[in-house]
Write an enzyme that holds these catalytic residues in place. Structure first.
Site, PDB file in Angstrom:
ATOM      1  N   LYS A 178      -3.198   8.518   3.445  1.00  0.00           N
ATOM      2  CA  LYS A 178      -4.716   8.155   3.389  1.00  0.00           C
ATOM      3  C   LYS A 178      -4.550   8.745   5.000  1.00  0.00           C
ATOM      4  O   LYS A 178      -5.737   8.800   5.455  1.00  0.00           O
ATOM      5  CB  LYS A 178      -4.981   6.328   4.072  1.00  0.00           C
ATOM      6  CG  LYS A 178      -5.658   5.910   3.053  1.00  0.00           C
ATOM      7  CD  LYS A 178      -6.549   6.498   2.272  1.00  0.00           C
ATOM      8  CE  LYS A 178      -7.110   5.765   1.183  1.00  0.00           C
ATOM      9  NZ  LYS A 178      -8.180   6.966   0.673  1.00  0.00           N
ATOM     10  N   TYR A 182       0.862  -0.722   0.109  1.00  0.00           N
ATOM     11  CA  TYR A 182      -0.070   0.240   0.439  1.00  0.00           C
ATOM     12  C   TYR A 182       1.396   1.404  -0.499  1.00  0.00           C
ATOM     13  O   TYR A 182       0.681   2.648  -1.205  1.00  0.00           O
ATOM     14  CB  TYR A 182      -0.824   0.175   1.617  1.00  0.00           C
ATOM     15  CG  TYR A 182      -2.307   1.072   1.014  1.00  0.00           C
ATOM     16  CD1 TYR A 182      -3.008   0.746  -0.224  1.00  0.00           C
ATOM     17  CD2 TYR A 182      -2.339   2.218   1.731  1.00  0.00           C
ATOM     18  CE1 TYR A 182      -4.198   1.384  -0.209  1.00  0.00           C
ATOM     19  CE2 TYR A 182      -3.112   3.017   2.025  1.00  0.00           C
ATOM     20  CZ  TYR A 182      -4.456   2.395   0.768  1.00  0.00           C
ATOM     21  OH  TYR A 182      -5.704   3.148  -0.137  1.00  0.00           O
TER      22      TYR A 182
END
Ligand code: 0WE
Length: 252
Positions: free
Chosen positions: A154, A147
């Site tokens: 995020k 990720y």
């Protein structure tokens, strides 16, 4: 859905029938191109209220609210379901894959766009119990392989959500996030090993399954409605409980 009656919502991030934003549009059913038009028609939504929007452009964002303002005198709900990093940022080790440009793009599209949209929406949202919702992922706080820079984006997005909540609260606007478990969407289709990740979620979550866009949509409808009038600055997990697990043993 009675608790959505009379609410006007703008949902940013509908890419396909499988998008999380689609699940949210369906749950809000807010008498809310080609794939999106089909969805709009299916929901009985005026297709003249569909706008293309590159969220890296302030001009395009402003144009959306200018166009929307011609049909609607105000806006109650803004849903931000947008995230992007260049494909090669989501492969391999963190240190080897991250670049200055990958960092800039992922933060611009995935985090700054929430502030930009809220800023531009503010004149239409003020003074009417408005609600802003964004979609995040647990890799903001816990490391998930591959990720990579999206985890940083995020984290920035979640912080942006809290700063907006503090700033817009006095204007009657709540700002929240849903941290969704992995869902098979168009965006996810391009990610190597995604099926393995869904398989892991099925084994490692307390509910022993992944979540659906309908479940995310239902939580979104709740958070955007007056039922959640006391909730702001909060991240709500819709992940079949996966985030509570500190260790998972293999089962047979
Ligand atoms: O936020 C996401 C994915 C968002 C995303 C997807 C893509 C694919 C196509 C952002 N940028 C791109 N860029 C592309 O070129 N998720 C929460 C889903 C996801 O993506 C992962 C995951 C999970 C979960 C990527 C690596 C590891 C896990």
């Amino acid at each position: 859905m009675g608790f959505m009656a009379g609410k006007r919502a703008l949902i940013v991030g509908v890419a396909s029938d499988r998008s999380i934003a689609t699940g949210i549009a369906e749950a809000l059913n807010d008498k809310l191109k080609s794939r999106v038009e089909k969805l709009a028609k299916r929901l009985g939504q005026d297709t003249s209220l569909l706008f293309p929007c590159d969220v890296s452009s302030d001009e395009e964002i402003d144009a959306v609210f200018e166009s929307l303002g011609k049909s609607w005198d105000g806006l109650d709900i803004l849903v931000h379901s947008v995230g992007f990093a260049p494909r090669e940022q989501l492969e391999g080790g963190f240190t080897e894959s991250i670049t200055r440009e990958g960092f800039a793009i992922s933060h611009d599209i995935s985090a700054y766009s929430l502030a930009a949209l809220a800023k531009s929406a503010l004149p239409m949202m003020e003074g009417r119990n408005g609600s802003v919702l964004t979609l995040t992922y647990n890799a903001a706080t816990q490391v998930v392989p591959n990720y990579n820079v999206m985890g940083l984006a995020k984290a920035s997005l979640e912080s942006c959500m809290r700063f907006l909540a503090a700033d817009l609260g006095p204007k009657g606007i709540r700002v929240n996030a849903i941290s969704a478990g992995a869902v098979k969407t168009l965006a996810a289709a391009g990610i190597g090993g995604f099926r393995k990740m869904l398989g892991y979620a099925e084994k490692a979550s307390p509910l022993r399954r992944t979540v659906t866009i309908e479940e995310i949509g239902n939580t979104a409808a709740f958070l955007c409605s007056d039922l959640a009038s006391g909730i702001t600055g909060e991240t709500t997990f819709v992940d079949a409980g996966a985030n509570i697990m500190g260790m998972v043993f293999e089962e047979d």
